[in-house]
Design a protein around this motif. Structure first.
Motif, PDB file in Angstrom:
ATOM      1  N   GLU A 207       0.830  -1.204   0.000  1.00 24.63           N
ATOM      2  CA  GLU A 207       0.000   0.000   0.000  1.00 24.63           C
ATOM      3  C   GLU A 207       0.866   1.256   0.000  1.00 24.63           C
ATOM      4  OE1 GLU A 207      -3.025   0.403  -0.489  1.00 24.63           O
ATOM      5  OE2 GLU A 207      -4.090  -1.430   0.001  1.00 24.63           O
ATOM      6  N   LEU A 208       1.886   1.300   0.857  1.00 27.32           N
ATOM      7  CA  LEU A 208       2.752   2.475   0.917  1.00 27.32           C
ATOM      8  C   LEU A 208       3.441   2.721  -0.422  1.00 27.32           C
ATOM      9  CD1 LEU A 208       4.427   2.164   4.451  1.00 27.32           C
ATOM     10  CD2 LEU A 208       2.942   4.012   3.652  1.00 27.32           C
ATOM     11  N   ALA A 209       3.935   1.647  -1.029  1.00 31.98           N
ATOM     12  CA  ALA A 209       4.622   1.778  -2.317  1.00 31.98           C
ATOM     13  C   ALA A 209       3.669   2.274  -3.394  1.00 31.98           C
ATOM     14  CB  ALA A 209       5.229   0.443  -2.722  1.00 31.98           C
ATOM     15  N   SER A 210       2.430   1.788  -3.367  1.00 29.37           N
ATOM     16  CA  SER A 210       1.444   2.189  -4.372  1.00 29.37           C
ATOM     17  C   SER A 210       0.996   3.630  -4.171  1.00 29.37           C
ATOM     18  CB  SER A 210       0.221   1.271  -4.303  1.00 29.37           C
ATOM     19  OG  SER A 210       0.582  -0.069  -4.547  1.00 29.37           O
ATOM     20  N   LEU A 211       1.143   4.135  -2.951  1.00 34.32           N
ATOM     21  CA  LEU A 211       0.626   5.465  -2.613  1.00 34.32           C
ATOM     22  C   LEU A 211       1.688   6.554  -2.648  1.00 34.32           C
ATOM     23  CD1 LEU A 211      -1.708   4.309   0.291  1.00 34.32           C
ATOM     24  CD2 LEU A 211      -2.424   5.151  -1.953  1.00 34.32           C
ATOM     25  N   GLY A 212       2.892   6.210  -3.094  1.00 30.21           N
ATOM     26  CA  GLY A 212       3.886   7.268  -3.275  1.00 30.21           C
ATOM     27  C   GLY A 212       5.152   7.134  -2.468  1.00 30.21           C
ATOM     28  N   ALA A 213       5.202   6.189  -1.507  1.00 29.59           N
ATOM     29  CA  ALA A 213       6.460   5.984  -0.779  1.00 29.59           C
ATOM     30  C   ALA A 213       7.520   5.524  -1.774  1.00 29.59           C
ATOM     31  CB  ALA A 213       6.268   4.942   0.326  1.00 29.59           C
ATOM     32  N   ILE A 348      -2.493   7.550   4.573  1.00 25.87           N
ATOM     33  CA  ILE A 348      -2.005   6.796   5.727  1.00 25.87           C
ATOM     34  C   ILE A 348      -2.300   5.324   5.488  1.00 25.87           C
ATOM     35  CG2 ILE A 348      -2.207   8.685   7.394  1.00 25.87           C
ATOM     36  CD1 ILE A 348      -4.826   7.444   8.369  1.00 25.87           C
ATOM     37  N   VAL A 349      -1.414   4.470   5.996  1.00 28.81           N
ATOM     38  CA  VAL A 349      -1.537   3.023   5.818  1.00 28.81           C
ATOM     39  C   VAL A 349      -1.292   2.342   7.145  1.00 28.81           C
ATOM     40  CG1 VAL A 349      -0.496   0.979   4.754  1.00 28.81           C
ATOM     41  CG2 VAL A 349      -0.812   3.049   3.404  1.00 28.81           C
ATOM     42  N   GLY A 350      -2.072   1.311   7.444  1.00 28.44           N
ATOM     43  CA  GLY A 350      -1.816   0.548   8.658  1.00 28.44           C
ATOM     44  C   GLY A 350      -2.811  -0.561   8.880  1.00 28.44           C
ATOM     45  N   ALA A 351      -2.299  -1.743   9.209  1.00 32.20           N
ATOM     46  CA  ALA A 351      -3.185  -2.870   9.507  1.00 32.20           C
ATOM     47  C   ALA A 351      -4.007  -2.593  10.755  1.00 32.20           C
ATOM     48  CB  ALA A 351      -2.354  -4.145   9.687  1.00 32.20           C
ATOM     49  N   GLY A 352      -3.510  -1.740  11.657  1.00 31.53           N
ATOM     50  CA  GLY A 352      -4.221  -1.432  12.897  1.00 31.53           C
ATOM     51  C   GLY A 352      -5.447  -0.574  12.689  1.00 31.53           C
ATOM     52  N   THR A 379     -11.056   5.412   0.820  1.00 30.98           N
ATOM     53  CA  THR A 379     -10.720   4.620   2.004  1.00 30.98           C
ATOM     54  C   THR A 379     -10.784   3.123   1.699  1.00 30.98           C
ATOM     55  OG1 THR A 379     -13.010   4.459   2.801  1.00 30.98           O
ATOM     56  CG2 THR A 379     -11.730   6.377   3.503  1.00 30.98           C
ATOM     57  N   SER A 380     -10.046   2.342   2.502  1.00 35.90           N
ATOM     58  CA  SER A 380     -10.147   0.882   2.514  1.00 35.90           C
ATOM     59  C   SER A 380      -9.839   0.437   3.931  1.00 35.90           C
ATOM     60  CB  SER A 380      -9.168   0.259   1.511  1.00 35.90           C
ATOM     61  OG  SER A 380      -7.841   0.311   2.008  1.00 35.90           O
ATOM     62  N   GLU A 381      -9.744  -0.866   4.154  1.00 40.53           N
ATOM     63  CA  GLU A 381      -9.479  -1.371   5.499  1.00 40.53           C
ATOM     64  C   GLU A 381      -8.097  -0.980   6.006  1.00 40.53           C
ATOM     65  OE1 GLU A 381     -10.102  -5.550   5.687  1.00 40.53           O
ATOM     66  OE2 GLU A 381     -12.257  -5.372   5.934  1.00 40.53           O
ATOM     67  N   VAL A 382      -7.148  -0.781   5.081  1.00 42.62           N
ATOM     68  CA  VAL A 382      -5.776  -0.513   5.528  1.00 42.62           C
ATOM     69  C   VAL A 382      -5.236   0.825   5.041  1.00 42.62           C
ATOM     70  CG1 VAL A 382      -5.138  -2.941   5.768  1.00 42.62           C
ATOM     71  CG2 VAL A 382      -4.794  -1.783   3.575  1.00 42.62           C
ATOM     72  N   LYS A 383      -6.052   1.667   4.406  1.00 41.64           N
ATOM     73  CA  LYS A 383      -5.537   2.964   3.962  1.00 41.64           C
ATOM     74  C   LYS A 383      -6.644   4.004   3.888  1.00 41.64           C
ATOM     75  CE  LYS A 383      -6.371   2.728  -0.990  1.00 41.64           C
ATOM     76  NZ  LYS A 383      -5.883   2.914  -2.352  1.00 41.64           N
TER      77      LYS A 383
END
Length: 410
Positions: A207-213, A348-352, A379-383
């Motif tokens: 997710e982070l890589a797909s979102l610009g990290a 923002i990304v996070g399994a929590g 939005t999604s479950e992790v982002k």
């Protein structure tokens, strides 16, 4: 069959790691150090420093919208320079090395220029060179299609080359060396309080890589997850421990694992489309047919028999997307098409997040306190991703990161 060493290790070094002669020799010494431990070593290199950007600038002096096939032919030369120079450096230091390009290896992709996907990798040549006890240096970022034309894998595609080689060779480890010493909760060059993660899950990293990290190419993480490649991100300039990317990890108290910003975004709004079934399908199937990926989508509530459809694409695809839509404007029943390329996506990304209510509210509170307006939300479950004015990207990342840092400490 290749010899039986301690390990088979694939290493990838980014462009900044080999930007000048001093850094080339620094990387050569690190590669040799791994080789001296008895390991088989395959190394993937990116183009030196700003070589790719300089080549793109040269092309744009000729044509602002050049053929993608010819662009692939041009910009793939940067990696070939890198592997040849690295082979020379390793040989100068007294160790055996050989450089190979995508054609010599047999790295086959689909036909899509500038954003190709790997389909098959022949390993025979690499294994033969390893049997000869050579350090094998392979061009990153490039492949060949079934017509034997050169293709490229998209920006940061050398990561994908390295992980795909590690999967094909059944390597024991894939090490991604870059100018930062691991994966951080945000880009440390933008957010001063960003902290390095000891480990992160494949899903969160994807997710982070797909979102610009900018640490890893998203498709490299997809391949690592699919083939369970042990992936380590570490610095090419220090010996610091890096970040391990793996299936399951313990994120402890963290609500989010990272904040990412992406300026390679453009928004297109198709105005006044007939409010009848199938119009969204017609629009997005048209874009998909021409290999244009769409991200955030927002459709307005129909009024007076029409609706507006807004969505985002990569800036590199903006010209082609606008051309397609305008050519099919009558069929799509669109009254107007407007766009903006002065926006950015902050996420923002996070399994929590899935088990912690109020995460979205915290993000939006941070934006409000920083005086930053939100244009679109996904939005999604992790982002959670928001579109904002490009000039506020860094401010938004810092505000959001600080909001969640304080929440963790409380």
């Amino acid at each position: 069959m290749r010899r039986e060493p301690n390990l088979l290790i694939v290493q990838k070094f980014g462009g900044s790691s080999v930007a000048n002669v001093e850094r080339v020799f620094n990387v050569a010494k690190r590669i040799i150090e791994t080789y001296k431990q008895g390991n088989d070593v395959v190394v993937v290199l990116s183009a030196q420093g700003d070589t790719t950007d300089e080549l793109i600038a040269k092309a744009h002096e000729i044509d602002l919208h050049p053929s993608r096939r010819e662009m692939d032919m041009l910009i793939s030369t940067g990696e070939q320079i890198s592997v040849a120079l690295m082979a020379m450096a390793i040989q100068k230091l007294g160790y055996p090395a050989v450089s190979l390009n995508a054609f010599q290896v047999g790295m086959y992709t689909n036909r899509t220029h500038s954003n190709a996907r790997l389909k098959k990798i022949h390993t025979e040549r690499i294994e033969a060179e390893l049997d000869r006890k050579n350090i094998v240096l392979v061009t990153g970022f490039q492949g060949i299609n079934r017509f034997e034309d050169i293709t490229t894998l998209g920006r940061s595609g050398s990561d994908t080359t390295a992980v795909a080689l590690a999967a094909a060779l059944k390597a024991d480890k894939c090490e991604i060396y870059t100018d930062v010493d691991g994966v951080y909760t945000a880009d440390p060059r933008v957010v001063k309080n960003a902290r390095k993660l000891k480990e992160i899950s494949y899903d969160e990293m994807l997710e982070l890589a797909s979102l610009g990290a900018k640490v890893l190419h998203n498709r490299s993480v997809e391949i690592a997850k699919k083939y369970n490649v042990e992936l380590v991100v570490r610095s090419s300039l220090t010996n610091a421990e890096g970040t391990v990317v793996k299936e399951v990890c313990n994120m402890e108290k963290m609500l989010v694992s990272g904040v990412a910003g992406d300026k390679n975004v453009a928004r297109i709004s198709v105005i006044g489309v007939e409010d009848t079934p199938g119009k969204a399908f017609e629009l997005f199937s048209l874009l998909a047919k021409h290999k244009i990926s769409v991200d955030i989508i927002l459709q307005s509530i129909g009024r007076d028999g029409t609706k507006d459809i807004s969505f985002t694409v990569a800036r590199d695809d903006l010209h082609d997307a606008l051309k397609l839509i305008n050519e099919n404007k009558e069929r799509l029943t669109a009254k107007d098409v407007v766009y903006s390329d002065k926006i950015a996506k902050v996420s923002i990304v996070g399994a929590g997040m899935a088990t912690n209510p109020g995460v979205a509210a915290m993000m939006f509170e941070a934006m409000y306190n920083a005086g930053i307006n939100i244009n679109m939300i996904s939005t999604s479950e992790v982002k959670i991703s928001v579109l904002i004015d490009e000039k506020y990207t860094e401010d938004a990342m810092n505000a959001i990161h600080e909001q969640f840092r304080l929440a963790i400490e409380r």
